[in-house]
Design an enzyme around this catalytic site. Sequence first.
Site, PDB file in Angstrom:
ATOM      1  N   LYS A  66       0.800  -1.316  -0.179  1.00 19.74           N
ATOM      2  CA  LYS A  66       0.087   0.072   0.031  1.00 19.74           C
ATOM      3  C   LYS A  66       0.980   1.146   0.016  1.00 19.74           C
ATOM      4  O   LYS A  66       0.394   2.297  -0.708  1.00 19.74           O
ATOM      5  CB  LYS A  66      -1.069  -0.014   1.174  1.00 19.74           C
ATOM      6  CG  LYS A  66      -2.227  -1.103   1.076  1.00 19.74           C
ATOM      7  CD  LYS A  66      -2.940  -1.050   2.313  1.00 19.74           C
ATOM      8  CE  LYS A  66      -4.159  -2.124   1.967  1.00 19.74           C
ATOM      9  NZ  LYS A  66      -5.074  -2.318   2.967  1.00 19.74           N
ATOM     10  N   ASP A 102     -10.087   2.191   2.829  1.00 20.11           N
ATOM     11  CA  ASP A 102     -10.093   1.421   3.796  1.00 20.11           C
ATOM     12  C   ASP A 102     -10.774   2.245   5.126  1.00 20.11           C
ATOM     13  O   ASP A 102     -11.630   1.705   5.879  1.00 20.11           O
ATOM     14  CB  ASP A 102      -8.697   0.975   4.119  1.00 20.11           C
ATOM     15  CG  ASP A 102      -7.917  -0.203   3.492  1.00 20.11           C
ATOM     16  OD1 ASP A 102      -8.849  -0.921   2.990  1.00 20.11           O
ATOM     17  OD2 ASP A 102      -7.099  -0.129   3.598  1.00 20.11           O
TER      18      ASP A 102
HETATM   19  P1  NDP Z   1       1.332  -3.944   6.779  1.00 15.39           P
HETATM   20  O1  NDP Z   1       2.285  -5.018   6.685  1.00 15.39           O
HETATM   21  O2  NDP Z   1       1.501  -2.860   6.156  1.00 15.39           O
HETATM   22  O3  NDP Z   1       1.624  -3.626   8.694  1.00 15.39           O
HETATM   23  C1  NDP Z   1       1.568  -4.878   9.276  1.00 15.39           C
HETATM   24  C2  NDP Z   1       1.522  -4.415  10.922  1.00 15.39           C
HETATM   25  O4  NDP Z   1       1.441  -5.453  11.961  1.00 15.39           O
HETATM   26  C3  NDP Z   1       2.693  -3.417  11.391  1.00 15.39           C
HETATM   27  O5  NDP Z   1       2.108  -2.492  12.119  1.00 15.39           O
HETATM   28  C4  NDP Z   1       3.615  -4.395  12.030  1.00 15.39           C
HETATM   29  O6  NDP Z   1       4.444  -3.737  12.960  1.00 15.39           O
HETATM   30  C5  NDP Z   1       2.654  -5.084  12.877  1.00 15.39           C
HETATM   31  N1  NDP Z   1       3.075  -6.593  13.019  1.00 15.39           N
HETATM   32  C6  NDP Z   1       3.409  -7.682  12.271  1.00 15.39           C
HETATM   33  N2  NDP Z   1       3.904  -8.554  12.891  1.00 15.39           N
HETATM   34  C7  NDP Z   1       3.838  -8.164  14.223  1.00 15.39           C
HETATM   35  C8  NDP Z   1       4.134  -8.987  15.363  1.00 15.39           C
HETATM   36  N3  NDP Z   1       4.528 -10.168  15.200  1.00 15.39           N
HETATM   37  N4  NDP Z   1       4.089  -8.380  16.471  1.00 15.39           N
HETATM   38  C9  NDP Z   1       3.624  -7.078  16.584  1.00 15.39           C
HETATM   39  N5  NDP Z   1       3.174  -6.398  15.490  1.00 15.39           N
HETATM   40  C10 NDP Z   1       3.455  -6.917  14.193  1.00 15.39           C
HETATM   41  O7  NDP Z   1      -0.104  -4.721   6.888  1.00 15.39           O
HETATM   42  P2  NDP Z   1      -1.351  -3.952   6.784  1.00 15.39           P
HETATM   43  O8  NDP Z   1      -1.341  -2.710   7.761  1.00 15.39           O
HETATM   44  O9  NDP Z   1      -1.734  -3.698   5.294  1.00 15.39           O
HETATM   45  O10 NDP Z   1      -2.444  -5.013   7.219  1.00 15.39           O
HETATM   46  C11 NDP Z   1      -2.496  -5.217   8.710  1.00 15.39           C
HETATM   47  C12 NDP Z   1      -3.800  -6.224   8.977  1.00 15.39           C
HETATM   48  O11 NDP Z   1      -5.013  -5.644   8.629  1.00 15.39           O
HETATM   49  C13 NDP Z   1      -3.537  -7.493   8.157  1.00 15.39           C
HETATM   50  O12 NDP Z   1      -4.026  -8.721   8.768  1.00 15.39           O
HETATM   51  C14 NDP Z   1      -4.564  -7.253   6.782  1.00 15.39           C
HETATM   52  O13 NDP Z   1      -5.135  -8.249   6.279  1.00 15.39           O
HETATM   53  C15 NDP Z   1      -5.812  -6.574   7.624  1.00 15.39           C
HETATM   54  N6  NDP Z   1      -6.483  -5.853   6.681  1.00 15.39           N
HETATM   55  C16 NDP Z   1      -7.983  -5.826   6.571  1.00 15.39           C
HETATM   56  C17 NDP Z   1      -8.568  -4.838   5.664  1.00 15.39           C
HETATM   57  C18 NDP Z   1     -10.009  -5.008   5.533  1.00 15.39           C
HETATM   58  O14 NDP Z   1     -10.424  -4.787   4.889  1.00 15.39           O
HETATM   59  N7  NDP Z   1     -10.629  -5.931   6.425  1.00 15.39           N
HETATM   60  C19 NDP Z   1      -8.149  -4.051   4.693  1.00 15.39           C
HETATM   61  C20 NDP Z   1      -6.653  -3.669   5.095  1.00 15.39           C
HETATM   62  C21 NDP Z   1      -5.805  -4.473   5.963  1.00 15.39           C
HETATM   63  P3  NDP Z   1       6.003  -3.073  12.349  1.00 15.39           P
HETATM   64  O15 NDP Z   1       5.828  -2.005  12.093  1.00 15.39           O
HETATM   65  O16 NDP Z   1       6.845  -3.370  13.599  1.00 15.39           O
HETATM   66  O17 NDP Z   1       6.386  -4.194  11.438  1.00 15.39           O
END
Ligand code: NDP
Length: 280
Positions: A66, A102
Amino acid sequence: MVKRFAVIGHPVAHSLSPRIHAAFGRQTGIALDYTAMDAPSESFDAILAAFAAEGGVGANVTLPHKGRAALACHTLSERARRAGAVNTLIRTATGWEGDNTDGVGLVRDLTERHGLDLRARRTLLIGAGGAARGVAPSLLDAGIGDLYIVNRTPERADALADALAMPGRVHPRYLRDIGSLGTFDLIINATSAARDASLPMLQVALANPRTAAVDLSYGEVAIPFLAWARAAGAHDCIDGLGMLVEQAAESFQRWHGVRPETDEIYETLREHRAELVTAD
Ligand code: NDP
């Protein structure tokens, strides 16, 4: 000629977007071809360029692209600019326009489908990735109270707070300090942590009897956070399926100028929620 659309992500095979857009097309009588395109990070730009060259006129962008998609755009909508993240691409004569549906999708699901009044809710946003960036501006616009942001990588929480530019209302905090932040009326899990079974440690004292707890994921991935929310006594425990359908409807409107009705596909998907794999 049938117009071509796609969802681009990695992994993307389980995405529900092709099914949702096909249903919207049937409902509105609009012929469209919408496919899922897998794009590892290094090949996103090349895959998007090839899609445009082959006549693609619109795309959804999902994890992890994104932020990258925002850089590939010629112009950005106001809400995409504020989010610094794009989930909807619209082909124009001069290149791609980027939008972000979103946030409006989440707010519509919470307020219209679930009947929540978001105003003045003290809110905790866990995560600062693409989804968090997309939803934060819309939540503020919807009138929530103070917004606390925690993230595994604290610099990203700081960067999101800076981008929102409301220092009196938006507060980045360390994830390790989460237990000292008090209680919240709205708690949103915008991490992908449960995908690798590592949901951050959350104290039950974060929730109160009025709390709405929302996981942006759905299906199996949402189970750990929603189980925590129930155990913590949250009033509402909501997964991301409704947001998914609502953000898709908003993208559909951007591409076709028609707003589809969302309840039928939402109910159909809800019946199969245990089998769903979060992929959008
Ligand atoms: P990104 O990869 O952009 O961000 C992931 C986020 O999760 C970051 O804040 C990351 O932290 C954090 N994270 C990942 N692994 C861990 C961990 N083990 N412990 C703590 N924090 C963690 O993903 P998105 O933001 O695009 O998506 C996030 C979720 O939202 C996904 O599951 C996605 O499917 C869902 N989603 C649902 C939508 C819907 O329409 N329902 C639309 C968009 C997303 P860090 O910055 O430290 O890496």
